[in-house]
Design an enzyme around this catalytic site. Structure first.
Site, mmCIF file in Angstrom:
data_model
loop_
_atom_site.group_PDB
_atom_site.id
_atom_site.type_symbol
_atom_site.label_atom_id
_atom_site.label_comp_id
_atom_site.label_asym_id
_atom_site.label_seq_id
_atom_site.Cartn_x
_atom_site.Cartn_y
_atom_site.Cartn_z
ATOM 1 N N GLY B 40 0.850 -1.197 0.000
ATOM 2 C CA GLY B 40 0.000 0.000 0.000
ATOM 3 C C GLY B 40 0.878 1.236 0.000
ATOM 4 N N GLY B 42 -0.364 4.649 0.039
ATOM 5 C CA GLY B 42 -1.043 5.896 0.386
ATOM 6 C C GLY B 42 -0.154 6.694 1.322
ATOM 7 C CG LEU B 43 -1.457 10.519 2.934
ATOM 8 C CD1 LEU B 43 -2.358 11.364 3.816
ATOM 9 C CD2 LEU B 43 -0.382 11.395 2.317
ATOM 10 N NE ARG B 330 -15.338 13.950 9.268
ATOM 11 C CZ ARG B 330 -14.259 13.655 8.571
ATOM 12 N NH1 ARG B 330 -13.778 12.432 8.591
ATOM 13 N NH2 ARG B 330 -13.657 14.564 7.860
ATOM 14 C CG HIS B 401 -15.437 9.393 4.992
ATOM 15 N ND1 HIS B 401 -15.066 9.692 3.704
ATOM 16 C CD2 HIS B 401 -14.629 10.126 5.777
ATOM 17 C CE1 HIS B 401 -14.085 10.581 3.731
ATOM 18 N NE2 HIS B 401 -13.792 10.839 4.970
#
Lengths: 251, 637
Positions: B40, B42-43, B330, B401
């Site tokens: 992976g 990503g960040l 949220r 999300h």
């Protein structure tokens, strides 16, 4: 449902990189105008699988216009008819019922087709690896506010940095030039003090790698800017040319 | 096995520094004798790969996309938190720590969260040095915005494309190391298993997604940075390719899964419009700073929003939570939206939406200022819905999300498998039961730039410095089992497509394990998943062969894993007889309808152990001790 459309698709099918490719025709029936283009392709693929045929391979991931994975040359235009929109954000309301839509992969010798509409864009990777960075290691960097940067330059650097690396610029260019892609990265760093130290080496290395990958030259037709889903400006190319000249003259 | 968090003792602010000093070091000349696999990019993965390669380790990275730059971190919009206190508004490391822990409803580890807040300041410095073009003010210094769950402005941003710019920064650092040869980047490759030798992670089995070849790769340590598993719900804000496969297969090899039921619903997404949809699109949480959320006061009021007078609108978040207003966390914003719709006051054709109204902000700031802040989001909304949000309020509804759950890791980010690490969204560590906005980017980069590069050395220092062979029986066996599974998927040749199974699973998850859960619903959901899983293995139709680019085969493997994960999520939700953060059990709520936590019985991390196919998983508990702060009922009123 009323308002749904029936379309004819002419799609490029190619089994693998070395196989011979050809157009095949498919019917896309009962397509909602609210579907995205890729959702329409999903529907077509489901029908193909149910009919015992091979589905159409195409690249996609985020489906919100930012990852740069989706491509598709639609009716002779990279990412289809709308300006500033990727294929994944193109909706079927941009087409009309009865229309024939031609769908091809990006065409460029530096982007070989891997299967159907999927192309190999690793040439872009190698250009970035040649110099698309500031040489700082993790840690031991100054405080983020130690170097003020004018808002104007920061905003302009952002606009260049907004490139998603999809390759539409190359696909749209009659010479398959990658100048817009490369110049966007060169510009981002040229506009920021952090990029200043290595600006000469960077532009020379990135341009040299671009040439080695077999991308064509820029002949100022500006199709790249017109088709770029992120509306990266051709002024980046002018800036890169200046950077290149400066690096050549003073190196 | 008892779970040891390895959290250091001592004063809160000293823990990480003391711990770093006590970690073993690998001498610089020896680092090049160690190989590390990172799955992976990503960040978390990209920052870890670059930082470890800079230290001198040999790194191999794997991603399913055609470039590391396309990982789904790229889509994060709003921003990244850091306790810089550049606004002079009372922020501090302690306040970021406190907000994060409270926002997570006190279900995260104190020591981890404090460390996260500490290193947050270094992240911004690092990114700026890489040339990340953050938003700036006219004086040339960095701009900030405010986000949900906080009363200070500590969020750094680059328009609505902060994730993109941060990822491109980490990707550029990776590229520099690829050029030096310290990183070998394998793109269009998918990890399909972790290989264990003598009880330790020693490599992976990966499939080349272009040729279909199955490959063996060995290393001294394996790091999973493969993101979250929200796509088990099918319609989500995740990228289509986001999946649980890497961490799920590690789980089946012995890595415990922490708090699998903790899922985040993002309150500001474009609502579902029809059954053709393949994903939901997020409007960044940052819009809640300038947008006001409301529904009509009366049930079934189907006038156009512009025609509903001010007095007949209910700005319910401002009404119920006057001090945080539209900026509540949220989980609360999502649940209240559902509540309004359940009361019959939802808007739009489906009645499953609320308004997000910018007219006040446009009147106050002018259209051009609003456009400069949110222009790309407004364009995206218009493109998807065909409506102009400058003229009429947006309609929004919650969507899946983020997943706070993930592989259980200790303070060093190591899973229960020695030598196997998990970073970023793939681990369970820092967000408790609810993540605050602009904290995902912070955590991914904290893990990759500033935590793992220290902690992985402590493990490697104790490992033999000789190459790990890929010819051992363990590699041969792992490769065989991967090939067997692929073959099985191809040979069933049933009547239902992968797509149909994934949609069906998603619907079960949404209905039984979504924004509100209850005992009966969960029990019923588990039965439905079991039945669907049985059907999958008897009736799946995967076209094509294994030795080619075969997107349906890729997806079939991922859906097979989701079908197992979904059941575990429901079991986890069922055992947690309380409501906390994003986990809302209808049986446990206050008279006002807020989440009712049970700290006496549930202040623990549920870490699940895989016990074999169709065997019940076993739950282990890591008790959460709060030494420094006092837990209280969250209040945003």
């Amino acid at each position: 449902m009323s308002g749904n459309m029936n379309l004819t698709l002419k799609v490029w099918r190619q089994k693998s990189q070395n196989a011979q490719g050809a157009f095949e025709t498919y019917e896309a029936k009962n397509i909602s105008p609210d579907m995205s283009f890729l959702e329409m392709m999903d529907v077509v693929n489901e029908d193909l699988i149910k009919a015992g045929k091979e589905p159409i391979a195409f690249d996609h991931d985020c489906r919100e216009g930012i990852c740069g994975m989706c491509s598709m040359y639609i009716n002779g235009r990279a990412h289809g008819p709308l300006k500033g929109v990727t294929t994944c954000q193109l909706h079927m309301r941009s087409f009309s019922s009865g229309e024939t839509i031609t769908i091809e992969p990006w065409r460029a010798s530096a982007f070989p087709v891997l299967r159907d509409l999927v192309v190999d864009r690793t040439a872009f990777e190698r250009i970035q690896q040649a110099g698309g960075y500031v040489s700082v290691n993790t840690g031991s960097v100054p405080d983020a506010n130690a170097i003020p940067i004018s808002k104007e330059n920061a905003d302009e650097a952002f606009l260049s940095a907004a490139c998603i690396g999809c390759g539409a610029c190359v696909a749209a260019c009659k010479n398959s030039s990658a100048m817009l892609f490369v110049s966007a990265k060169v510009s981002q760093y040229a506009l920021l003090p952090q990029g200043n130290v290595e600006r000469k080496e960077r532009v020379l290395k990135m341009v040299s790698q671009m040439d080695q990958e077999g991308f064509g030259n820029c002949s100022n037709t500006e199709a790249c800017e017109a088709e770029c889903p992120k509306e990266i400006k051709v002024t980046n190319i002018a800036r890169m040319n200046r950077e290149f000249l400066r690096a050549k003259l003073f190196s | 096995m008892t779970l040891n968090s390895n959290a250091p003792s001592g004063p809160l602010a000293e823990k990480w520094n003391n711990h770093k000093f006590n970690l073993k070091l690998v001498n610089p000349a020896n680092k090049r004798k160690y190989d590390i696999i990172i799955v992976g990019t990503g960040l978390a993965g990209a920052s870890a790969a670059a930082s470890l390669a800079e230290l001198g380790y040999n790194v191999k990275t794997f991603c399913v996309q055609d470039s590391p730059r396309r990982a789904h971190s790229i889509a994060a919009q709003g921003g990244i938190n850091a306790a810089k206190n550049y606004r002079n508004d009372g922020d501090s490391v302690y306040r970021l720590f406190y907000d994060t822990l409270k926002g997570g409803d006190y279900r995260a580890r104190e020591s981890n969260v404090y460390r996260l807040a500490q290193v947050s300041v270094n992240i911004i410095d690092q990114c700026v040095a890489q040339g990340v073009p953050f938003a700036r003010e006219y004086g040339g210094l960095l701009d900030n915005r405010s986000f949900g769950g906080a009363q200070v402005s500590r969020t750094f941003y680059a328009k609505g494309q902060t994730g993109q710019q941060l990822l491109l920064g980490a990707y550029s650092a990776m590229n520099r190391q690829i050029a030096t040869g310290k990183i070998q980047s394998y793109t269009r490759h998918e990890m399909l298993d972790v290989v264990m030798v003598d009880g330790k992670a020693r490599g992976i089995i990966a499939r080349d997604l272009v040729t279909g070849q199955i490959e063996r790769h060995s290393a001294h340590a394996v790091v999973l940075c493969t993101g979250g598993y929200g796509n088990v719900f099918y319609l989500t804000t995740y990228a289509r390719g986001s999946n649980v496969t890497a961490i799920w297969r590690a789980h089946k090899k012995g890595a415990y899964f922490g708090n699998p039921c903790f899922t985040q619903m993002h309150p500001t997404c474009i609502p579902v419009s029809g059954d053709h949809q393949s994903k939901l699109t997020l409007m960044s949480a940052s819009v809640r700073k300038d947008g006001r959320i409301w529904v009509p006061l009366k049930k079934g009021d189907n006038r156009k929003p512009e025609d509903i007078p001010e007095a007949e609108r209910d700005y319910y978040l401002e009404r119920i939570y006057p001090s945080f207003g539209n900026l509540v966390p949220r989980d609360i914003a999502s649940r209240k939206a559902k509540e309004m719709c359940d009361q019959g006051r939802g808007v739009g054709a489906s009645g499953l939406a609320v308004y997000l109204d910018f007219s006040d902000a446009i009147n106050r700031l002018g259209e051009s200022t609003v456009a400069s802040r949110y222009g790309n989001l407004f364009d995206m909304y218009k493109q998807i819905t065909g409506e102009n949000p400058y003229k009429t309020p947006m309609r929004i509804y919650p969507a899946v999300h983020y997943t706070m759950g993930g592989l259980w890791v200790d303070y060093n980010l190591m899973t229960t498998i020695p030598g196997l690490y998990a970073c970023g969204e793939a681990n369970f560590s820092d967000h408790g039961a609810n993540r605050l906005g602009a904290s995902a980017l912070m955590q991914g980069l904290a893990d990759g730039y500033f935590v793992l590069p220290y902690t992985i050395g402590d493990y490697l220092a104790g490992e033999e410095r000789k190459e790990v062979s890929i010819d051992s029986p363990e590699f041969v066996a792992a490769e065989k089992s991967v090939k067997d599974q692929l073959q099985k998927l191809l040979s069933i040749n049933g009547n239902k497509t992968v797509h149909e199974f994934q949609r069906e699973l998603g619907l079960i998850m949404w209905n039984h394990c979504g924004m509100a859960r209850n005992e009966n619903g969960l029990k019923e959901g588990i039965q439905k998943i079991k039945a669907l899983r049985t059907e999958f293995w008897n009736n799946i139709k995967v076209p094509g062969v294994g030795e080619e680019l075969n997107q349906n085969l890729e997806r079939a493997g991922r859906v097979a894993d989701f079908l197992e994960l979904g059941e575990l999520m429901m079991q986890d939700a069922l055992q947690r007889n309380e409501s906390c953060g994003g986990h809302f059990r209808e049986e446990y709520q206050t008279p006002e309808g807020e989440a009712l936590r049970d700290d006496d019985n549930y202040a623990y991390v549920a870490a699940w152990e895989y016990k074999g196919e169709n065997q019940p998983s076993e739950m282990h508990k890591e008790k959460l001790e709060y030494e420094f702060i006092k837990r209280s009922q969250r209040s945003y009123k």
